[in-house]
Motif scaffolding. Structure first.
Motif, PDB file in Angstrom:
ATOM      1  N   GLN A  28      38.838  50.497  38.094  1.00 58.35           N
ATOM      2  CA  GLN A  28      38.895  49.148  38.658  1.00 58.35           C
ATOM      3  C   GLN A  28      38.873  48.095  37.551  1.00 58.35           C
ATOM      4  OE1 GLN A  28      39.377  48.103  41.821  1.00 58.35           O
ATOM      5  NE2 GLN A  28      39.709  50.254  42.291  1.00 58.35           N
ATOM      6  N   MET A  29      38.069  48.308  36.520  1.00 61.07           N
ATOM      7  CA  MET A  29      38.009  47.356  35.414  1.00 61.07           C
ATOM      8  C   MET A  29      39.350  47.303  34.678  1.00 61.07           C
ATOM      9  SD  MET A  29      35.083  45.961  35.523  1.00 61.07           S
ATOM     10  CE  MET A  29      34.507  45.350  33.964  1.00 61.07           C
ATOM     11  N   THR A  30      40.007  48.458  34.521  1.00 59.47           N
ATOM     12  CA  THR A  30      41.310  48.490  33.867  1.00 59.47           C
ATOM     13  C   THR A  30      42.338  47.732  34.696  1.00 59.47           C
ATOM     14  OG1 THR A  30      40.777  50.638  32.931  1.00 59.47           O
ATOM     15  CG2 THR A  30      43.085  50.005  32.923  1.00 59.47           C
ATOM     16  N   LYS A  31      42.290  47.892  36.003  1.00 57.67           N
ATOM     17  CA  LYS A  31      43.212  47.172  36.873  1.00 57.67           C
ATOM     18  C   LYS A  31      42.977  45.670  36.787  1.00 57.67           C
ATOM     19  CE  LYS A  31      43.863  50.767  40.349  1.00 57.67           C
ATOM     20  NZ  LYS A  31      43.582  51.144  41.745  1.00 57.67           N
ATOM     21  N   MET A  32      41.700  45.262  36.703  1.00 60.00           N
ATOM     22  CA  MET A  32      41.377  43.839  36.629  1.00 60.00           C
ATOM     23  C   MET A  32      41.878  43.208  35.338  1.00 60.00           C
ATOM     24  SD  MET A  32      37.751  42.722  38.132  1.00 60.00           S
ATOM     25  CE  MET A  32      36.991  44.238  38.609  1.00 60.00           C
ATOM     26  N   GLN A  33      41.868  43.972  34.248  1.00 64.20           N
ATOM     27  CA  GLN A  33      42.368  43.443  32.978  1.00 64.20           C
ATOM     28  C   GLN A  33      43.830  43.078  33.088  1.00 64.20           C
ATOM     29  OE1 GLN A  33      41.748  46.256  29.882  1.00 64.20           O
ATOM     30  NE2 GLN A  33      39.531  46.168  30.016  1.00 64.20           N
ATOM     31  N   ASN A  34      44.580  43.860  33.840  1.00 61.90           N
ATOM     32  CA  ASN A  34      46.027  43.667  33.930  1.00 61.90           C
ATOM     33  C   ASN A  34      46.442  42.784  35.102  1.00 61.90           C
ATOM     34  OD1 ASN A  34      46.292  45.403  31.737  1.00 61.90           O
ATOM     35  ND2 ASN A  34      46.377  47.199  33.064  1.00 61.90           N
ATOM     36  N   ASP A  35      45.529  42.494  36.016  1.00 58.05           N
ATOM     37  CA  ASP A  35      45.877  41.734  37.211  1.00 58.05           C
ATOM     38  C   ASP A  35      44.995  40.491  37.323  1.00 58.05           C
ATOM     39  OD1 ASP A  35      46.870  40.891  39.623  1.00 58.05           O
ATOM     40  OD2 ASP A  35      45.984  42.514  40.800  1.00 58.05           O
ATOM     41  N   PRO A  36      45.513  39.320  36.932  1.00 60.80           N
ATOM     42  CA  PRO A  36      44.703  38.103  36.979  1.00 60.80           C
ATOM     43  C   PRO A  36      44.254  37.740  38.396  1.00 60.80           C
ATOM     44  CG  PRO A  36      46.812  37.693  35.875  1.00 60.80           C
ATOM     45  CD  PRO A  36      46.832  39.094  36.376  1.00 60.80           C
ATOM     46  N   GLN A  37      45.062  38.090  39.400  1.00 60.01           N
ATOM     47  CA  GLN A  37      44.687  37.768  40.781  1.00 60.01           C
ATOM     48  C   GLN A  37      43.404  38.501  41.181  1.00 60.01           C
ATOM     49  OE1 GLN A  37      46.247  35.434  42.151  1.00 60.01           O
ATOM     50  NE2 GLN A  37      48.059  35.355  40.856  1.00 60.01           N
ATOM     51  N   MET A  38      43.279  39.746  40.752  1.00 62.06           N
ATOM     52  CA  MET A  38      42.106  40.545  41.074  1.00 62.06           C
ATOM     53  C   MET A  38      40.865  39.973  40.374  1.00 62.06           C
ATOM     54  SD  MET A  38      42.233  44.628  40.946  1.00 62.06           S
ATOM     55  CE  MET A  38      41.209  45.630  41.963  1.00 62.06           C
ATOM     56  N   LEU A  39      41.037  39.542  39.137  1.00 61.35           N
ATOM     57  CA  LEU A  39      39.942  38.943  38.385  1.00 61.35           C
ATOM     58  C   LEU A  39      39.513  37.622  39.023  1.00 61.35           C
ATOM     59  CD1 LEU A  39      38.192  39.327  35.875  1.00 61.35           C
ATOM     60  CD2 LEU A  39      39.906  38.084  34.590  1.00 61.35           C
ATOM     61  N   GLN A  40      40.475  36.830  39.455  1.00 59.28           N
ATOM     62  CA  GLN A  40      40.182  35.564  40.129  1.00 59.28           C
ATOM     63  C   GLN A  40      39.417  35.810  41.423  1.00 59.28           C
ATOM     64  OE1 GLN A  40      41.198  32.502  38.872  1.00 59.28           O
ATOM     65  NE2 GLN A  40      40.136  31.420  40.480  1.00 59.28           N
ATOM     66  N   LYS A  41      39.819  36.823  42.168  1.00 61.60           N
ATOM     67  CA  LYS A  41      39.156  37.153  43.425  1.00 61.60           C
ATOM     68  C   LYS A  41      37.704  37.552  43.174  1.00 61.60           C
ATOM     69  CE  LYS A  41      39.523  40.276  47.372  1.00 61.60           C
ATOM     70  NZ  LYS A  41      40.199  41.439  47.925  1.00 61.60           N
ATOM     71  N   MET A  42      37.463  38.369  42.146  1.00 61.05           N
ATOM     72  CA  MET A  42      36.105  38.786  41.829  1.00 61.05           C
ATOM     73  C   MET A  42      35.255  37.583  41.425  1.00 61.05           C
ATOM     74  SD  MET A  42      34.610  41.281  38.892  1.00 61.05           S
ATOM     75  CE  MET A  42      34.776  40.000  37.667  1.00 61.05           C
ATOM     76  N   ALA A  43      35.838  36.671  40.638  1.00 60.73           N
ATOM     77  CA  ALA A  43      35.107  35.481  40.208  1.00 60.73           C
ATOM     78  C   ALA A  43      34.732  34.612  41.410  1.00 60.73           C
ATOM     79  CB  ALA A  43      35.935  34.693  39.208  1.00 60.73           C
ATOM     80  N   LYS A  44      35.648  34.466  42.361  1.00 59.84           N
ATOM     81  CA  LYS A  44      35.357  33.662  43.555  1.00 59.84           C
ATOM     82  C   LYS A  44      34.252  34.306  44.383  1.00 59.84           C
ATOM     83  CE  LYS A  44      39.507  30.997  44.165  1.00 59.84           C
ATOM     84  NZ  LYS A  44      40.577  30.571  45.048  1.00 59.84           N
ATOM     85  N   GLN A  45      34.237  35.642  44.462  1.00 61.49           N
ATOM     86  CA  GLN A  45      33.179  36.320  45.200  1.00 61.49           C
ATOM     87  C   GLN A  45      31.817  36.085  44.554  1.00 61.49           C
ATOM     88  OE1 GLN A  45      34.543  40.380  45.300  1.00 61.49           O
ATOM     89  NE2 GLN A  45      35.678  40.084  47.208  1.00 61.49           N
TER      90      GLN A  45
END
Length: 82
Positions: A28-45
């Motif tokens: 999941q962390m590897t996917k988040m590095q490559n996908d800014p949308q996923m990182l943004q979603k985690m930050a909003k949560q």
């Protein structure tokens, strides 16, 4: 003898679950590095609203945590000498 098998099963299950959890978290962390949308979603949560510059900085920090020698969290023994 009736207690040995359940205890061994419990230990094997806990160890197996731990390693499966670590593998899942790393993927999941590897996917988040490559996908800014996923990182943004985690930050909003977590209650943060990141702008573009903060997003790039967060992605860079995550990439550095992957075992890079000069990462701020890396042990001194792994850091490169200047």
């Amino acid at each position: 003898m009736n207690y040995v098998i359940p205890i061994i099963t419990l230990i094997v299950g806990l160890v197996g679950g731990f390693f499966i959890g670590v593998y899942y978290l790393r993927s999941q962390m590897t996917k988040m590095q490559n996908d800014p949308q996923m990182l943004q979603k985690m930050a909003k949560q977590m209650g943060y609203n990141l702008n573009g510059k903060q997003m790039q900085r967060a992605q860079q920090m995550m990439k550095n945590q992957g075992g890079a020698p000069n990462a701020p969290g890396a042990p001194a023994s792994k850091r490169k000498k200047k």
